[in-house]
Design a protein around this motif. Structure first.
Motif, PDB file in Angstrom:
ATOM      1  N   PRO A 361     -31.113  30.960  -6.182  1.00  0.00           N
ATOM      2  CA  PRO A 361     -32.218  31.114  -7.356  1.00  0.00           C
ATOM      3  C   PRO A 361     -31.823  30.158  -8.797  1.00  0.00           C
ATOM      4  CG  PRO A 361     -31.479  33.231  -6.371  1.00  0.00           C
ATOM      5  CD  PRO A 361     -30.644  32.061  -5.682  1.00  0.00           C
ATOM      6  N   ARG A 362     -30.363  29.432  -8.640  1.00  0.00           N
ATOM      7  CA  ARG A 362     -30.117  28.599  -9.557  1.00  0.00           C
ATOM      8  C   ARG A 362     -30.592  27.442  -9.237  1.00  0.00           C
ATOM      9  NH1 ARG A 362     -23.868  28.895  -8.713  1.00  0.00           N
ATOM     10  NH2 ARG A 362     -24.306  30.573  -7.251  1.00  0.00           N
ATOM     11  N   GLY A 363     -31.201  27.131  -8.125  1.00  0.00           N
ATOM     12  CA  GLY A 363     -31.321  25.756  -7.634  1.00  0.00           C
ATOM     13  C   GLY A 363     -30.354  25.313  -6.779  1.00  0.00           C
ATOM     14  N   PRO A 364     -30.464  24.141  -6.018  1.00  0.00           N
ATOM     15  CA  PRO A 364     -29.399  23.779  -5.170  1.00  0.00           C
ATOM     16  C   PRO A 364     -27.999  23.492  -5.490  1.00  0.00           C
ATOM     17  CG  PRO A 364     -31.422  22.292  -4.932  1.00  0.00           C
ATOM     18  CD  PRO A 364     -31.454  23.052  -6.100  1.00  0.00           C
ATOM     19  N   TRP A 365     -27.149  23.946  -4.750  1.00  0.00           N
ATOM     20  CA  TRP A 365     -25.776  23.620  -5.110  1.00  0.00           C
ATOM     21  C   TRP A 365     -24.890  23.702  -3.866  1.00  0.00           C
ATOM     22  CZ3 TRP A 365     -21.575  27.318  -4.327  1.00  0.00           C
ATOM     23  CH2 TRP A 365     -21.923  28.559  -3.710  1.00  0.00           C
ATOM     24  N   GLN A 376     -23.313  22.149  -9.723  1.00  0.00           N
ATOM     25  CA  GLN A 376     -24.587  23.009 -10.124  1.00  0.00           C
ATOM     26  C   GLN A 376     -24.759  22.303 -11.466  1.00  0.00           C
ATOM     27  OE1 GLN A 376     -23.942  27.200 -10.685  1.00  0.00           O
ATOM     28  NE2 GLN A 376     -21.748  26.628 -11.493  1.00  0.00           N
ATOM     29  N   LYS A 377     -26.197  22.659 -11.747  1.00  0.00           N
ATOM     30  CA  LYS A 377     -26.570  22.100 -13.035  1.00  0.00           C
ATOM     31  C   LYS A 377     -26.532  23.436 -14.064  1.00  0.00           C
ATOM     32  CE  LYS A 377     -30.775  19.477 -11.345  1.00  0.00           C
ATOM     33  NZ  LYS A 377     -32.256  19.522 -10.892  1.00  0.00           N
ATOM     34  N   TRP A 378     -26.394  22.863 -15.277  1.00  0.00           N
ATOM     35  CA  TRP A 378     -26.209  24.013 -16.479  1.00  0.00           C
ATOM     36  C   TRP A 378     -27.253  23.897 -17.240  1.00  0.00           C
ATOM     37  CZ3 TRP A 378     -22.184  27.429 -17.479  1.00  0.00           C
ATOM     38  CH2 TRP A 378     -21.288  27.384 -16.461  1.00  0.00           C
ATOM     39  N   TYR A 379     -27.990  24.885 -17.645  1.00  0.00           N
ATOM     40  CA  TYR A 379     -29.137  24.753 -18.465  1.00  0.00           C
ATOM     41  C   TYR A 379     -28.896  25.490 -19.975  1.00  0.00           C
ATOM     42  CZ  TYR A 379     -30.822  25.042 -13.766  1.00  0.00           C
ATOM     43  OH  TYR A 379     -31.289  24.726 -12.351  1.00  0.00           O
ATOM     44  N   LEU A 380     -29.557  24.746 -20.879  1.00  0.00           N
ATOM     45  CA  LEU A 380     -29.507  24.954 -22.290  1.00  0.00           C
ATOM     46  C   LEU A 380     -30.938  26.136 -22.663  1.00  0.00           C
ATOM     47  CD1 LEU A 380     -28.666  24.797 -25.399  1.00  0.00           C
ATOM     48  CD2 LEU A 380     -30.440  22.996 -25.643  1.00  0.00           C
ATOM     49  N   ARG A 381     -30.253  27.235 -22.998  1.00  0.00           N
ATOM     50  CA  ARG A 381     -31.256  28.319 -23.190  1.00  0.00           C
ATOM     51  C   ARG A 381     -31.444  28.672 -24.610  1.00  0.00           C
ATOM     52  NH1 ARG A 381     -29.402  33.015 -19.274  1.00  0.00           N
ATOM     53  NH2 ARG A 381     -28.113  33.277 -20.898  1.00  0.00           N
ATOM     54  N   VAL A 393     -34.870  31.588 -22.963  1.00  0.00           N
ATOM     55  CA  VAL A 393     -35.686  30.588 -22.250  1.00  0.00           C
ATOM     56  C   VAL A 393     -35.122  29.335 -22.034  1.00  0.00           C
ATOM     57  CG1 VAL A 393     -37.850  29.630 -22.975  1.00  0.00           C
ATOM     58  CG2 VAL A 393     -37.641  31.938 -23.525  1.00  0.00           C
ATOM     59  N   VAL A 394     -35.259  28.923 -21.091  1.00  0.00           N
ATOM     60  CA  VAL A 394     -34.680  27.783 -20.615  1.00  0.00           C
ATOM     61  C   VAL A 394     -35.353  26.554 -21.488  1.00  0.00           C
ATOM     62  CG1 VAL A 394     -34.324  25.819 -18.818  1.00  0.00           C
ATOM     63  CG2 VAL A 394     -33.722  28.206 -18.360  1.00  0.00           C
ATOM     64  N   VAL A 395     -34.513  25.884 -22.235  1.00  0.00           N
ATOM     65  CA  VAL A 395     -35.040  24.693 -22.928  1.00  0.00           C
ATOM     66  C   VAL A 395     -34.897  23.315 -22.295  1.00  0.00           C
ATOM     67  CG1 VAL A 395     -34.883  23.452 -25.182  1.00  0.00           C
ATOM     68  CG2 VAL A 395     -34.541  25.998 -25.088  1.00  0.00           C
ATOM     69  N   SER A 396     -33.863  23.029 -21.654  1.00  0.00           N
ATOM     70  CA  SER A 396     -33.755  21.735 -20.897  1.00  0.00           C
ATOM     71  C   SER A 396     -32.388  21.958 -20.033  1.00  0.00           C
ATOM     72  CB  SER A 396     -33.340  20.703 -21.800  1.00  0.00           C
ATOM     73  OG  SER A 396     -32.160  20.958 -22.797  1.00  0.00           O
ATOM     74  N   GLU A 397     -32.117  20.906 -19.226  1.00  0.00           N
ATOM     75  CA  GLU A 397     -30.973  20.955 -18.596  1.00  0.00           C
ATOM     76  C   GLU A 397     -29.851  20.282 -19.556  1.00  0.00           C
ATOM     77  OE1 GLU A 397     -31.263  18.720 -14.805  1.00  0.00           O
ATOM     78  OE2 GLU A 397     -32.934  20.038 -14.095  1.00  0.00           O
ATOM     79  N   LEU A 398     -28.677  20.851 -19.246  1.00  0.00           N
ATOM     80  CA  LEU A 398     -27.370  20.165 -20.107  1.00  0.00           C
ATOM     81  C   LEU A 398     -26.592  19.379 -19.301  1.00  0.00           C
ATOM     82  CD1 LEU A 398     -26.119  23.662 -21.570  1.00  0.00           C
ATOM     83  CD2 LEU A 398     -26.835  21.569 -22.682  1.00  0.00           C
ATOM     84  N   ALA A 399     -26.169  19.650 -17.993  1.00  0.00           N
ATOM     85  CA  ALA A 399     -25.414  18.754 -17.314  1.00  0.00           C
ATOM     86  C   ALA A 399     -25.329  19.415 -16.044  1.00  0.00           C
ATOM     87  CB  ALA A 399     -24.022  18.725 -17.988  1.00  0.00           C
ATOM     88  N   THR A 400     -24.707  18.356 -15.003  1.00  0.00           N
ATOM     89  CA  THR A 400     -24.227  18.714 -13.715  1.00  0.00           C
ATOM     90  C   THR A 400     -22.782  18.820 -13.716  1.00  0.00           C
ATOM     91  OG1 THR A 400     -26.293  18.010 -12.544  1.00  0.00           O
ATOM     92  CG2 THR A 400     -24.369  18.401 -11.310  1.00  0.00           C
ATOM     93  N   LEU A 401     -22.253  19.955 -13.312  1.00  0.00           N
ATOM     94  CA  LEU A 401     -20.789  20.104 -13.435  1.00  0.00           C
ATOM     95  C   LEU A 401     -20.236  20.469 -12.027  1.00  0.00           C
ATOM     96  CD1 LEU A 401     -20.079  21.831 -16.986  1.00  0.00           C
ATOM     97  CD2 LEU A 401     -19.951  19.652 -16.431  1.00  0.00           C
TER      98      LEU A 401
END
Length: 403
Positions: A361-365, A376-381, A393-401
């Motif tokens: 559900p978070r996306g591929p990892w 995995q990706k991290w999201y700014l909410r 609410v998801v605003v954008s992607e932050l990073a892949t860590l």
């Protein structure tokens, strides 16, 4: 210590039927094998350590219910085997977690251990699971460990929320310093360390008098007034915090009524999880926070997961904790299926290492080879209003860590 018990008893039969109706939902793409030989298949027991009372009751229940949702959707089977979730008390002291883990490993003979809210619990039981060669497949955070041969985590390393948020906070706070605060336990110390180290490496400056984050006693702190007064005196331009459950509710509400309520508040995503938002109310609106999951992510696996959760638990919003515990069950499902007819814990552990990329559900990892934690990706909410309700609410992607 709360006696271990099968978690299925905690889920009403009607909800199990609703979830079972959704057995076609295969968020990981490959379900466990079912060759029709249920009467001959070895029953697999999975031990879960979690907190079901006190200030961390909400995330504790989410760990249990996320894992149970996956089981219910697949007729109570993992990898083609009948499966039983045996729940033990994690408690608020690592000694309780060790006592419970000992029972799960030596009496209940579990094939894997999952759950655990406090990273200190993971570190405490780690020598024990290593001794028994039983994998930990955790559904929340954990500290960095030097030996991860039998440790896998489906959510995060505890420093990562702060690492993900630090560049955004630095970008937003162009002048002035940031005051960092969190609870004084293993995960809290890790969460704030990730932010503080990354933020200062990027050229940011902490407003804390010592130059290091401040930690409040956990879980007993109910009055954050002295800390908020110190923030006011520090001259901070913004605040960064990590809290969870009741501490998160209390801190956000008291911040909104304090003399520093005009300062931007940035946070790890656990601060504004759905169970806390109704009580936080208007005080939480506008808070930017970072996490590896949000229920509004637009992908097929998440739409299916959210639909199944809403059918089984109406009125409760799925969180990153629910998602990661669900994914822990999915990882075990695939690993048990790959580990042979009568899989040993050691064989299951080996199979986990060969799973490759996973759909979630978070996306591929996928698991990192060195840390056995997600890449995995991290999201700014941001907390915003959806009608009368508040939601992240998801605003954008932050990073892949990870890695």
């Amino acid at each position: 210590m709360t006696a271990a018990r099968p978690a299925r008893a905690a889920v009403p039969a009607a909800r199990r039927l609703v979830a079972a109706f959704l057995t076609g939902v295969l968020a990981f793409g490959v379900a466990g094998c079912d060759d029709g030989s249920e009467s001959e298949a070895q029953t697999i027991r999975i031990g879960m350590l979690t907190v079901l009372e006190g200030s961390l009751q909400a995330p504790g229940s989410e760990l249990r219910d996320g894992f149970q949702l996956y089981l219910d959707m697949r007729g109570g089977r993992l990898g083609g085997h009948p499966a039983e979730l045996v729940v033990g008390d994690e408690g608020y002291d690592p000694k309780v977690a060790v006592e419970s883990a000992t029972k799960l490993l030596e009496q209940d003979k579990v094939s894997a251990v999952t759950g655990m809210i406090n990273g200190g619990s993971v570190a405490a039981i780690h020598p024990l699971t290593n001794k028994h060669k039983v994998p930990i497949v955790g559904g929340l955070g954990r500290p960095a460990l030097t030996d991860v041969a039998y440790v896998w985590h489906t959510n995060l390393i505890s420093v990562e929320p702060g690492v993900a948020m630090a560049p955004f906070v630095k970008q937003q706070v162009k002048r002035g310093s940031v005051y960092a605060i969190g609870p004084d336990f293993q995960s809290g110390r890790d969460e704030l360390r990730g932010f503080a180290e990354t933020f200062t490496e990027l050229g940011g400056r902490l407003a804390n008098p010592t130059g290091k984050p401040v930690f409040s006693p956990f879980p007993v702190t109910e009055d954050f007034g002295p800390y908020l007064d110190e923030i006011a005196e520090s001259g901070a331009a913004a605040i960064y915090c990590f809290f969870d459950a009741q501490n998160a509710i209390t801190f956000v509400k008291q911040y909104a009524k304090s003399k520093v309520s005009h300062l931007p508040l940035y946070a790890a995503g656990f601060v504004t999880e759905p169970a806390s938002l109704p009580e936080q109310g208007d005080a939480a609106e506008g808070i930017y926070n970072g996490l590896n999951y949000s229920p509004d992510l637009d992908n097929a696996a998440n739409r299916e997961f959210v639909a199944a959760w809403n059918a089984a638990y109406p009125g409760r919003v799925p969180t990153s904790v629910v998602m990661a515990s669900y994914d822990a069950a999915a990882v075990l499902d695939r690993a048990i299926a790959a580990a042979g007819t009568n899989p040993s814990p050691d064989a299951i552990n080996t199979a986990i290492g060969g799973l490759g990329q996973l759909t979630s559900p978070r996306g591929p990892w996928q698991f990192a080879k060195t840390t056995h934690a997600p890449i995995q990706k991290w999201y700014l909410r941001q907390v915003r209003r959806d009608g009368r309700a508040l939601t992240n609410v998801v605003v954008s992607e932050l990073a892949t860590l990870g890695g």
